[in-house]
Scaffold this motif. Structure first.
Motif, PDB file in Angstrom:
ATOM      1  N   UNK A   1       1.015  -1.304  -0.084  1.00 35.12           N
ATOM      2  CA  UNK A   1       0.007  -0.089  -0.109  1.00 35.12           C
ATOM      3  C   UNK A   1       0.932   1.035   0.053  1.00 35.12           C
ATOM      4  N   UNK A   2       2.355   1.256   0.457  1.00 36.02           N
ATOM      5  CA  UNK A   2       3.034   2.243   0.202  1.00 36.02           C
ATOM      6  C   UNK A   2       4.100   2.420  -0.904  1.00 36.02           C
ATOM      7  N   UNK A   3       3.603   1.557  -2.039  1.00 38.14           N
ATOM      8  CA  UNK A   3       4.349   1.722  -3.194  1.00 38.14           C
ATOM      9  C   UNK A   3       4.349   3.293  -3.678  1.00 38.14           C
ATOM     10  N   UNK A   4       5.353   3.563  -4.453  1.00 37.86           N
ATOM     11  CA  UNK A   4       5.376   4.925  -4.719  1.00 37.86           C
ATOM     12  C   UNK A   4       6.622   5.002  -5.728  1.00 37.86           C
ATOM     13  N   UNK A   5       6.657   5.762  -6.770  1.00 37.60           N
ATOM     14  CA  UNK A   5       7.670   6.060  -7.769  1.00 37.60           C
ATOM     15  C   UNK A   5       8.915   6.711  -6.849  1.00 37.60           C
ATOM     16  N   UNK A   6      10.048   6.087  -6.736  1.00 37.75           N
ATOM     17  CA  UNK A   6      11.299   6.685  -5.750  1.00 37.75           C
ATOM     18  C   UNK A   6      11.493   7.784  -6.275  1.00 37.75           C
ATOM     19  N   UNK A   7      11.503   7.952  -7.578  1.00 35.12           N
ATOM     20  CA  UNK A   7      12.231   9.507  -8.011  1.00 35.12           C
ATOM     21  C   UNK A   7      11.270  10.571  -7.991  1.00 35.12           C
ATOM     22  N   UNK A   8      10.027  10.273  -7.898  1.00 33.39           N
ATOM     23  CA  UNK A   8       8.799  11.311  -7.490  1.00 33.39           C
ATOM     24  C   UNK A   8       8.976  11.480  -5.991  1.00 33.39           C
ATOM     25  N   UNK A   9       9.336  10.647  -5.243  1.00 28.28           N
ATOM     26  CA  UNK A   9       9.378  10.672  -3.808  1.00 28.28           C
ATOM     27  C   UNK A   9      10.503  11.676  -3.331  1.00 28.28           C
ATOM     28  N   UNK A  10      11.655  11.324  -3.991  1.00 25.66           N
ATOM     29  CA  UNK A  10      12.819  12.191  -3.844  1.00 25.66           C
ATOM     30  C   UNK A  10      12.571  13.651  -4.353  1.00 25.66           C
ATOM     31  N   UNK A  11      11.930  13.766  -5.390  1.00 24.70           N
ATOM     32  CA  UNK A  11      11.769  15.266  -5.847  1.00 24.70           C
ATOM     33  C   UNK A  11      10.679  15.895  -5.012  1.00 24.70           C
ATOM     34  N   UNK A  12       9.713  15.308  -4.434  1.00 31.47           N
ATOM     35  CA  UNK A  12       9.072  15.911  -3.186  1.00 31.47           C
ATOM     36  C   UNK A  12       9.786  16.324  -2.137  1.00 31.47           C
ATOM     37  N   UNK A  13      10.743  15.471  -1.692  1.00 30.74           N
ATOM     38  CA  UNK A  13      11.484  15.591  -0.614  1.00 30.74           C
ATOM     39  C   UNK A  13      12.504  16.906  -0.707  1.00 30.74           C
ATOM     40  N   UNK A  14      13.115  17.173  -1.979  1.00 29.49           N
ATOM     41  CA  UNK A  14      14.026  18.019  -2.274  1.00 29.49           C
ATOM     42  C   UNK A  14      13.500  19.519  -2.677  1.00 29.49           C
ATOM     43  N   UNK A  15      12.014  19.259  -3.269  1.00 30.85           N
ATOM     44  CA  UNK A  15      11.505  20.432  -4.005  1.00 30.85           C
ATOM     45  C   UNK A  15      10.289  21.102  -3.348  1.00 30.85           C
ATOM     46  N   UNK A  16       9.586  20.263  -2.649  1.00 30.65           N
ATOM     47  CA  UNK A  16       8.149  20.426  -2.148  1.00 30.65           C
ATOM     48  C   UNK A  16       8.104  21.813  -1.272  1.00 30.65           C
ATOM     49  N   UNK A  17       9.030  21.644  -0.251  1.00 26.77           N
ATOM     50  CA  UNK A  17       9.217  22.673   0.733  1.00 26.77           C
ATOM     51  C   UNK A  17       9.449  24.141   0.193  1.00 26.77           C
ATOM     52  N   UNK A  18      10.293  24.174  -0.865  1.00 22.46           N
ATOM     53  CA  UNK A  18      10.423  25.606  -1.594  1.00 22.46           C
ATOM     54  C   UNK A  18       9.044  26.204  -2.177  1.00 22.46           C
ATOM     55  N   UNK A  19       8.109  25.152  -2.748  1.00 18.04           N
ATOM     56  CA  UNK A  19       7.201  25.387  -3.367  1.00 18.04           C
ATOM     57  C   UNK A  19       6.052  26.065  -2.343  1.00 18.04           C
ATOM     58  N   UNK A  20       6.060  25.392  -1.056  1.00 19.36           N
ATOM     59  CA  UNK A  20       5.090  25.694   0.054  1.00 19.36           C
ATOM     60  C   UNK A  20       5.302  27.223   0.321  1.00 19.36           C
ATOM     61  N   UNK A  21       6.796  27.502   0.355  1.00 21.37           N
ATOM     62  CA  UNK A  21       6.938  28.864   0.837  1.00 21.37           C
ATOM     63  C   UNK A  21       7.273  28.952   2.524  1.00 21.37           C
TER      64      UNK A  21
END
Length: 313
Positions: A293-313
């Protein structure tokens, strides 16, 4: 400031939970190192003796030894449990392990703690003819467990003669590296648990409303969680505490959104933004595990980890 607003001083954090389901030298060690490299605030693990299918019949390792090993291969990453419960823990022995772990990690430990649930390891220490604890019995034990653990982590010597737990001159010198003790992240949605979070927690944890997981909508989930935040706020007000003092942590994967927030960076930013508006200060993502149930694209997961906070401001 509204009762759900974040204080400006509170940074929005992104954390992960790494299930203890792989051998240390067969990939687990590298995962904990990578969590630090990706910039996660905290990496948690589950504190169970076993867990649900498909993990129940496979490898599953102890939380405290796993976190001890993780402390040895990381330097900045906070570490913790989501969550420890009275199902198979006793406050006296747990306090000794936590003080040791806090020392080994250099003061990087957070204790996620909850009342526990049925199934999995809830009856592992019971006799075969013994009935499982009722929800009320779990709440009763939790209500004694948390204050006693608080004392054990802040006082050199503790004696306690309670309904469920006893301590006779239990010594915990030198105490935690973090003062007055390591932080508690209390998982709760019911009134008694929310009162414990208000009185003893440095953070509050929720997974949302489990009744909505199968048939609810993301919008209904937001409303349910808003109600939980409001009840936490009321519990804090009852004891004269500002709810803004508590970090508010959402453990994802158990709301009707399920895995959709991990489909893209934009999807996660939208999901996280809605919950930040409710006052949440930390979002926790499960490290991807294929064919679960915790399957996810590892590359997308890593992109979220490194990019999401900057987009959230």
């Amino acid at each position: 400031m509204t009762d759900t607003a974040r204080t400006p001083q509170t940074p929005f954090r992104l954390s992960t939970v790494i299930l203890p389901s792989r051998r240390w030298h067969e990939g687990a060690r590298e995962t904990w190192r990578q969590a630090e490299t990706l910039g996660f605030h905290t990496a948690y693990t589950y504190d169970h003796l076993s867990w649900r299918v498909p993990f129940r019949d496979g490898p599953w390792f102890g939380a405290v030894p796993t976190l001890t090993a993780a402390a040895g291969v990381t330097e900045r990453l906070r570490l913790g449990t989501l969550v420890t419960s009275p199902n198979f823990r006793h406050p006296v022995t747990l306090a000794k392990e936590l003080i040791s772990l806090d020392d080994i990690s250099g003061g990087r430990i957070t204790l996620g703690i909850g009342a526990g649930g049925t199934g999995f390891d809830a009856s592992a220490l019971s006799r075969s003819d013994q009935e499982a604890w009722t929800p009320r019995e779990r709440a009763d034990r939790f209500a004694e467990f948390v204050p006693l653990l608080d004392r054990l982590l802040t006082e050199d010597t503790v004696s306690h003669d309670g309904t469920f737990y006893s301590a006779s001159g239990a010594q915990n010198i030198p105490g935690c590296v973090q003062r007055p003790r390591l932080p508690f992240a209390v998982a709760a949605t019911g009134p008694r648990g929310l009162r414990l979070a208000a009185r003893h927690g440095q953070a509050w944890v929720t997974t949302g409303d489990p009744k909505l997981y199968e048939t609810g909508t993301p919008e209904e989930s937001i409303q349910a969680i808003r109600g939980q935040v409001e009840r936490l706020t009321a519990a804090c007000e009852d004891i004269g505490r500002d709810v803004a003092e508590l970090d508010k942590v959402l453990l994802t994967g158990f709301t009707p959104d399920r895995g959709r927030p991990l489909e893209s960076v934009d999807a996660f930013v939208d999901f996280a933004g809605h919950h930040r508006e409710l006052g949440f200060t930390e979002i926790v993502l499960h490290w991807p595990i294929p064919d679960t149930v915790f399957a996810a694209d590892q590359k997308v997961f890593e992109a979220i980890a490194t990019q999401a906070l900057a987009q959230l401001g």
